[in-house]
Design a protein around this motif. Sequence first.
Motif, PDB file in Angstrom:
ATOM      1  N   GLU A  15      -3.260   9.091 -38.955  1.00 23.41           N
ATOM      2  CA  GLU A  15      -3.481  10.191 -39.683  1.00 23.41           C
ATOM      3  C   GLU A  15      -3.411  10.438 -41.034  1.00 23.41           C
ATOM      4  N   ASN A  17      -4.262   8.411 -43.830  1.00 23.60           N
ATOM      5  CA  ASN A  17      -5.603   8.428 -44.728  1.00 23.60           C
ATOM      6  C   ASN A  17      -6.261   9.555 -44.631  1.00 23.60           C
ATOM      7  N   VAL A  18      -6.487  10.237 -43.715  1.00 35.43           N
ATOM      8  CA  VAL A  18      -7.635  11.568 -43.523  1.00 35.43           C
ATOM      9  C   VAL A  18      -6.641  12.589 -44.041  1.00 35.43           C
ATOM     10  N   ALA A  21      -6.980  12.120 -47.700  1.00 33.96           N
ATOM     11  CA  ALA A  21      -8.426  12.360 -48.163  1.00 33.96           C
ATOM     12  C   ALA A  21      -8.513  13.991 -48.162  1.00 33.96           C
ATOM     13  N   ILE A 256     -13.344  11.238 -37.928  1.00 32.24           N
ATOM     14  CA  ILE A 256     -12.823  11.259 -39.027  1.00 32.24           C
ATOM     15  C   ILE A 256     -11.206  11.111 -39.026  1.00 32.24           C
ATOM     16  N   GLY A 258      -9.502   9.595 -37.047  1.00 29.96           N
ATOM     17  CA  GLY A 258      -9.072   8.286 -36.677  1.00 29.96           C
ATOM     18  C   GLY A 258      -9.297   7.785 -35.230  1.00 29.96           C
ATOM     19  N   GLY A 274      -9.074  16.125 -39.254  1.00 26.69           N
ATOM     20  CA  GLY A 274     -10.637  15.727 -39.440  1.00 26.69           C
ATOM     21  C   GLY A 274     -11.470  16.865 -39.320  1.00 26.69           C
ATOM     22  N   VAL A 302     -18.772  11.023 -45.275  1.00 24.86           N
ATOM     23  CA  VAL A 302     -17.276  10.980 -45.082  1.00 24.86           C
ATOM     24  C   VAL A 302     -17.119  10.219 -43.656  1.00 24.86           C
ATOM     25  N   ALA A 306     -14.981   6.968 -43.272  1.00 29.95           N
ATOM     26  CA  ALA A 306     -13.653   7.021 -42.362  1.00 29.95           C
ATOM     27  C   ALA A 306     -13.821   5.817 -41.053  1.00 29.95           C
ATOM     28  N   ASP A 310     -11.661   2.306 -40.714  1.00 17.55           N
ATOM     29  CA  ASP A 310     -11.011   2.005 -39.484  1.00 17.55           C
ATOM     30  C   ASP A 310     -11.431   0.804 -38.823  1.00 17.55           C
TER      31      ASP A 310
END
Length: 320
Positions: A15, A17-18, A21, A256, A258, A274, A302, A306, A310
């Motif tokens: 989680e 990375n998102v 973002a 988004i 993951g 997300g 996006v 995403a 991944d």
Amino acid sequence: MRVLQQLLQLRQMREFNVLIALVLMGVLISLFTPYFLTVSNLMGVSRAFSLTAIMSIGMVMVIITGGIDLSVGSAMGLAGLITALCFDAGFSQYVAVAAGLGVGLAFGLTNGLLITAIGLPPFIATLGTLSIGRGLMYMITHGVPLTPDTPESFSVLGQGYVGPVPVPVVILLVLTLVFTIIMTRTRFGRHVYATGGNENAARLSGVKVQRVKLAVYVLSSTISALAGVIAFSRYLSAEPASGFGSELEVIAAAAIGGASLAGGIGSVLGAVIGAALIGEIANGVVLLNINTYAQQAITGGVILIAVSLDVLRNRMGGRG
């Protein structure tokens, strides 16, 4: 040193990375408009994306098993409509809410049995129930919104606040906590991941794979029905097109966040973040006076970024 270790552990979370973002997008929007970081706007954004986020909790569990649920929008819309019909018929709010949730239960059982008992692919089964639900809504309403009289206490569900926080956001937070615990600390959660990771291995290990699949589809539709009841409580009008297309946003939120559409990977928290990112983009489009049609294009970009990140991450980790 301990702080550094904790940061490194946090970096390993899917989680992370998102979440980064989400923060960077918020910073970027706030640089161009002073209204984004106001309390009223942030609470409004939270209320706006809360229903998508609530539905994504059920969706991510389905995706983790390697399935998909295209009927969540229809379950949401029909649940709100049945709730409205119960009020129109003079039933109490408790009966009306129970009837709305019952719609979700019926959707979930139908989807689950079509997939586990008959063996239909999840895409086909849920696409069929999506169409059935949408058709029933137009048959019942004849394309005309239904606006029955409702008690004031019912409107609190969609319009009320707990302090400065909207009630739908409070419900979202509670559901996120509960289902995060279920998916990470219980046997059922382990079985959901095992089913999506390797169904044959899970079956040989004693996991009741068909029961797990049935359970996640029931949960997905029932949670979506709850979102439909909340939506009706907010607007006090059951629209014949309610929930139309929301399944795409819900799936996007999970992706988004993951979740892998191949199954076995994903988290409740990631799906909710997300959904928050999608809501943040929508709000930024409005505040910055960007053409609203651009929102879908931005969201699509996006999603591609995403999911691509991944895939690359899995390859670097030796999984591809």
